[in-house]
Design a protein around this motif. Structure first.
Motif, PDB file in Angstrom:
ATOM      1  N   GLY A   5       7.071   8.231   7.110  1.00  0.00           N
ATOM      2  CA  GLY A   5       7.307   7.423   6.039  1.00  0.00           C
ATOM      3  C   GLY A   5       6.683   7.792   4.604  1.00  0.00           C
ATOM      4  N   LEU A   6       5.443   7.781   4.685  1.00  0.00           N
ATOM      5  CA  LEU A   6       4.710   8.190   3.454  1.00  0.00           C
ATOM      6  C   LEU A   6       4.904   9.458   2.854  1.00  0.00           C
ATOM      7  N   GLY A   7       5.351  10.665   3.582  1.00  0.00           N
ATOM      8  CA  GLY A   7       5.307  11.968   3.009  1.00  0.00           C
ATOM      9  C   GLY A   7       6.280  11.898   1.838  1.00  0.00           C
ATOM     10  N   ALA A   8       7.380  11.031   1.804  1.00  0.00           N
ATOM     11  CA  ALA A   8       8.230  11.094   0.610  1.00  0.00           C
ATOM     12  C   ALA A   8       7.582  10.834  -0.653  1.00  0.00           C
ATOM     13  N   TYR A   9       6.677   9.979  -0.682  1.00  0.00           N
ATOM     14  CA  TYR A   9       6.179   9.541  -2.146  1.00  0.00           C
ATOM     15  C   TYR A   9       5.168  10.608  -2.537  1.00  0.00           C
ATOM     16  N   ILE A  10       4.660  11.334  -1.638  1.00  0.00           N
ATOM     17  CA  ILE A  10       3.768  12.705  -1.819  1.00  0.00           C
ATOM     18  C   ILE A  10       4.705  13.728  -2.372  1.00  0.00           C
ATOM     19  N   ALA A  30      -0.451   6.682  -5.973  1.00  0.00           N
ATOM     20  CA  ALA A  30      -0.900   5.418  -5.439  1.00  0.00           C
ATOM     21  C   ALA A  30       0.427   4.533  -5.520  1.00  0.00           C
ATOM     22  N   ILE A  31       0.562   3.766  -4.405  1.00  0.00           N
ATOM     23  CA  ILE A  31       1.949   2.729  -4.081  1.00  0.00           C
ATOM     24  C   ILE A  31       1.537   1.722  -3.760  1.00  0.00           C
ATOM     25  N   HIS A  32       2.724   0.745  -3.797  1.00  0.00           N
ATOM     26  CA  HIS A  32       2.659  -0.539  -3.043  1.00  0.00           C
ATOM     27  C   HIS A  32       2.904  -0.574  -1.606  1.00  0.00           C
ATOM     28  N   ASP A  33       2.216  -0.985  -0.891  1.00  0.00           N
ATOM     29  CA  ASP A  33       2.416  -1.124   0.714  1.00  0.00           C
ATOM     30  C   ASP A  33       3.770  -1.811   0.894  1.00  0.00           C
ATOM     31  N   MET A  34       4.587  -1.351   1.505  1.00  0.00           N
ATOM     32  CA  MET A  34       5.897  -1.988   1.837  1.00  0.00           C
ATOM     33  C   MET A  34       5.823  -3.260   2.488  1.00  0.00           C
ATOM     34  N   PHE A  35       4.892  -3.531   3.361  1.00  0.00           N
ATOM     35  CA  PHE A  35       4.604  -4.462   4.079  1.00  0.00           C
ATOM     36  C   PHE A  35       3.401  -5.134   3.935  1.00  0.00           C
ATOM     37  N   PRO A  36       2.965  -5.702   2.831  1.00  0.00           N
ATOM     38  CA  PRO A  36       1.522  -5.775   2.387  1.00  0.00           C
ATOM     39  C   PRO A  36       1.058  -6.929   3.218  1.00  0.00           C
ATOM     40  N   LYS A  37      -0.247  -6.734   3.456  1.00  0.00           N
ATOM     41  CA  LYS A  37      -1.042  -7.765   4.393  1.00  0.00           C
ATOM     42  C   LYS A  37      -1.791  -8.519   3.573  1.00  0.00           C
ATOM     43  N   SER A  38      -1.866  -8.549   2.235  1.00  0.00           N
ATOM     44  CA  SER A  38      -2.512  -9.309   1.547  1.00  0.00           C
ATOM     45  C   SER A  38      -1.689  -9.465  -0.026  1.00  0.00           C
ATOM     46  N   LEU A  40      -2.024  -8.510  -2.736  1.00  0.00           N
ATOM     47  CA  LEU A  40      -2.030  -7.330  -3.508  1.00  0.00           C
ATOM     48  C   LEU A  40      -2.357  -6.472  -2.423  1.00  0.00           C
ATOM     49  N   HIS A  41      -1.660  -5.384  -2.169  1.00  0.00           N
ATOM     50  CA  HIS A  41      -1.925  -4.125  -1.078  1.00  0.00           C
ATOM     51  C   HIS A  41      -1.367  -2.906  -1.550  1.00  0.00           C
ATOM     52  N   LEU A  42      -2.267  -2.045  -1.882  1.00  0.00           N
ATOM     53  CA  LEU A  42      -1.910  -0.816  -2.522  1.00  0.00           C
ATOM     54  C   LEU A  42      -2.164   0.154  -1.488  1.00  0.00           C
ATOM     55  N   VAL A 128      -7.693   3.683  13.408  1.00  0.00           N
ATOM     56  CA  VAL A 128      -6.376   4.531  14.256  1.00  0.00           C
ATOM     57  C   VAL A 128      -5.191   4.275  13.364  1.00  0.00           C
ATOM     58  N   PRO A 129      -4.925   5.090  12.468  1.00  0.00           N
ATOM     59  CA  PRO A 129      -3.862   4.684  11.493  1.00  0.00           C
ATOM     60  C   PRO A 129      -2.612   4.934  12.222  1.00  0.00           C
ATOM     61  N   SER A 130      -1.548   4.060  11.726  1.00  0.00           N
ATOM     62  CA  SER A 130      -0.166   4.185  12.302  1.00  0.00           C
ATOM     63  C   SER A 130       0.479   4.993  11.717  1.00  0.00           C
ATOM     64  N   MET A 131       0.446   5.393  10.299  1.00  0.00           N
ATOM     65  CA  MET A 131       1.047   6.448   9.557  1.00  0.00           C
ATOM     66  C   MET A 131       0.467   7.834   9.640  1.00  0.00           C
ATOM     67  N   ASN A 132       1.389   8.632   9.836  1.00  0.00           N
ATOM     68  CA  ASN A 132       0.647  10.035   9.705  1.00  0.00           C
ATOM     69  C   ASN A 132       0.057  10.584   8.465  1.00  0.00           C
ATOM     70  N   LEU A 134      -2.477  10.720   5.543  1.00  0.00           N
ATOM     71  CA  LEU A 134      -3.501  10.210   5.036  1.00  0.00           C
ATOM     72  C   LEU A 134      -3.508   9.308   3.928  1.00  0.00           C
ATOM     73  N   HIS A 135      -3.931   8.041   4.167  1.00  0.00           N
ATOM     74  CA  HIS A 135      -3.647   7.094   3.010  1.00  0.00           C
ATOM     75  C   HIS A 135      -5.063   6.158   3.256  1.00  0.00           C
ATOM     76  N   VAL A 136      -5.452   5.589   1.990  1.00  0.00           N
ATOM     77  CA  VAL A 136      -6.631   4.598   1.690  1.00  0.00           C
ATOM     78  C   VAL A 136      -5.858   3.307   1.341  1.00  0.00           C
TER      79      VAL A 136
HETATM   80  P1  5GP Z   1      -1.986   2.347   8.736  1.00  0.00           P
HETATM   81  O1  5GP Z   1      -2.062   1.363  10.026  1.00  0.00           O
HETATM   82  O2  5GP Z   1      -1.280   3.435   9.192  1.00  0.00           O
HETATM   83  O3  5GP Z   1      -3.421   2.430   8.299  1.00  0.00           O
HETATM   84  O4  5GP Z   1      -1.387   1.617   7.562  1.00  0.00           O
HETATM   85  C1  5GP Z   1       0.152   2.036   7.062  1.00  0.00           C
HETATM   86  C2  5GP Z   1       0.673   1.273   6.086  1.00  0.00           C
HETATM   87  O5  5GP Z   1       1.754   1.599   5.319  1.00  0.00           O
HETATM   88  C3  5GP Z   1       0.836  -0.113   6.709  1.00  0.00           C
HETATM   89  O6  5GP Z   1       0.161  -1.115   5.749  1.00  0.00           O
HETATM   90  C4  5GP Z   1       2.276  -0.438   6.107  1.00  0.00           C
HETATM   91  O7  5GP Z   1       2.836  -1.494   5.987  1.00  0.00           O
HETATM   92  C5  5GP Z   1       2.681   0.976   5.350  1.00  0.00           C
HETATM   93  N1  5GP Z   1       3.808   1.246   5.423  1.00  0.00           N
HETATM   94  C6  5GP Z   1       4.540   1.621   6.389  1.00  0.00           C
HETATM   95  N2  5GP Z   1       5.791   2.439   6.069  1.00  0.00           N
HETATM   96  C7  5GP Z   1       5.808   2.260   4.797  1.00  0.00           C
HETATM   97  C8  5GP Z   1       6.821   2.879   3.854  1.00  0.00           C
HETATM   98  O8  5GP Z   1       7.942   3.359   4.198  1.00  0.00           O
HETATM   99  N3  5GP Z   1       6.699   2.752   2.597  1.00  0.00           N
HETATM  100  C9  5GP Z   1       5.281   1.867   2.152  1.00  0.00           C
HETATM  101  N4  5GP Z   1       5.193   1.950   0.854  1.00  0.00           N
HETATM  102  N5  5GP Z   1       4.412   1.420   3.010  1.00  0.00           N
HETATM  103  C10 5GP Z   1       4.677   1.607   4.344  1.00  0.00           C
END
Ligand code: 5GP
Ligand code: ZN
Length: 219
Positions: A5-10, A30-38, A40-42, A128-132, A134-136
């Protein structure tokens, strides 16, 4: 799949609204995380095609690339701190002292420093990232969000599962290279601010995080 899912932004950062893509240049998005855990979550996404599919531990073995990413996170940390100041600055005790000094007649020669919100931003990657792609993560320390719904959400940002960008390059024998062995996500909860333990009582932790959030932003 969803893990891509993060590929489209790149690929096409220019097609997103500013509340999704914060900024982009040739090398980063630089994007906003779609499911912010704080509150503010970028996310910082490097665009380098040779790196974007790599695990962060491997990608950051390249010293030149690592320095470039670190430099960009310093920029994004500043931007995030500015965002916190806009959101919470008016509540903060330091800002109120500053405003009082400013409105004194005559104002003092030396104004008190405003709060350094950069200290309240954490920057790093998951072991262990869940998204493929590379993201910080660049997020405020509060861990206060409706989207923080599962114990692993909290622990993934509050144990050594979260590896600060400053810790790279990692030593060969760094235990964080074996995250599942260490069982970070299953650990008992510890408050990020006061270190109080909450065992596995997630609802109680969540309530406490709300209290801490209120105090933290007024600090
Ligand atoms: P990870 O666990 O891989 O380090 O974190 C991946 C992050 O990407 C998670 O915080 C999750 O909320 C976020 N995320 C997952 N899918 C999407 C998406 O489609 N768009 C955006 N903006 N963030 C996403
Ligand atoms: Zn606490």
């Amino acid at each position: 799949g969803v893990r891509d899912g993060l590929g489209a932004y790149i690929a096409k950062p220019e097609t997103y609204a500013p509340d999704v893509v914060v900024y982009h240049n040739d090398d980063f998005v630089a994007i906003h995380d779609m499911f912010p855990k704080s509150s503010l979550h970028l996310l910082l996404l490097p665009r380098d095609q040779t790196k974007t599919r790599m695990h962060p531990f491997d990608a950051f073995e390249d010293a030149e690339f690592l320095e470039k990413v670190k430099a960009e996170t310093r920029t994004l940390r500043k931007l995030a701190a500015g965002e916190l100041r806009r959101k919470y600055g008016k509540d903060s005790a330091q800002e109120q002292t500053r405003q009082a000094a400013l409105s004194a007649d005559p104002p003092p020669d030396e104004l008190p420093q405003g709060r350094d919100w950069e200290q309240d931003i954490v920057v790093g990657v998951h072991a262990v990232p869940s998204m493929n792609h590379l993201h910080v993560h660049v997020l405020s320390v509060d861990r206060y969000s409706e989207r923080l719904k599962h114990r692993k959400h909290y622990n993934s940002f509050s144990t050594p599962f979260f590896v600060p960008i400053e810790d790279f390059p990692l030593a060969e024998d760094d235990v964080r290279r074996n995250p599942t062995e260490e069982g970070y996500l299953k650990r008992d909860f510890t408050c990020w601010r006061c270190s109080r333990g909450f065992g596995n009582r997630f609802a109680e932790l969540k309530q406490h995080l709300e209290q801490e959030f209120k105090e933290w932003k007024k600090l």
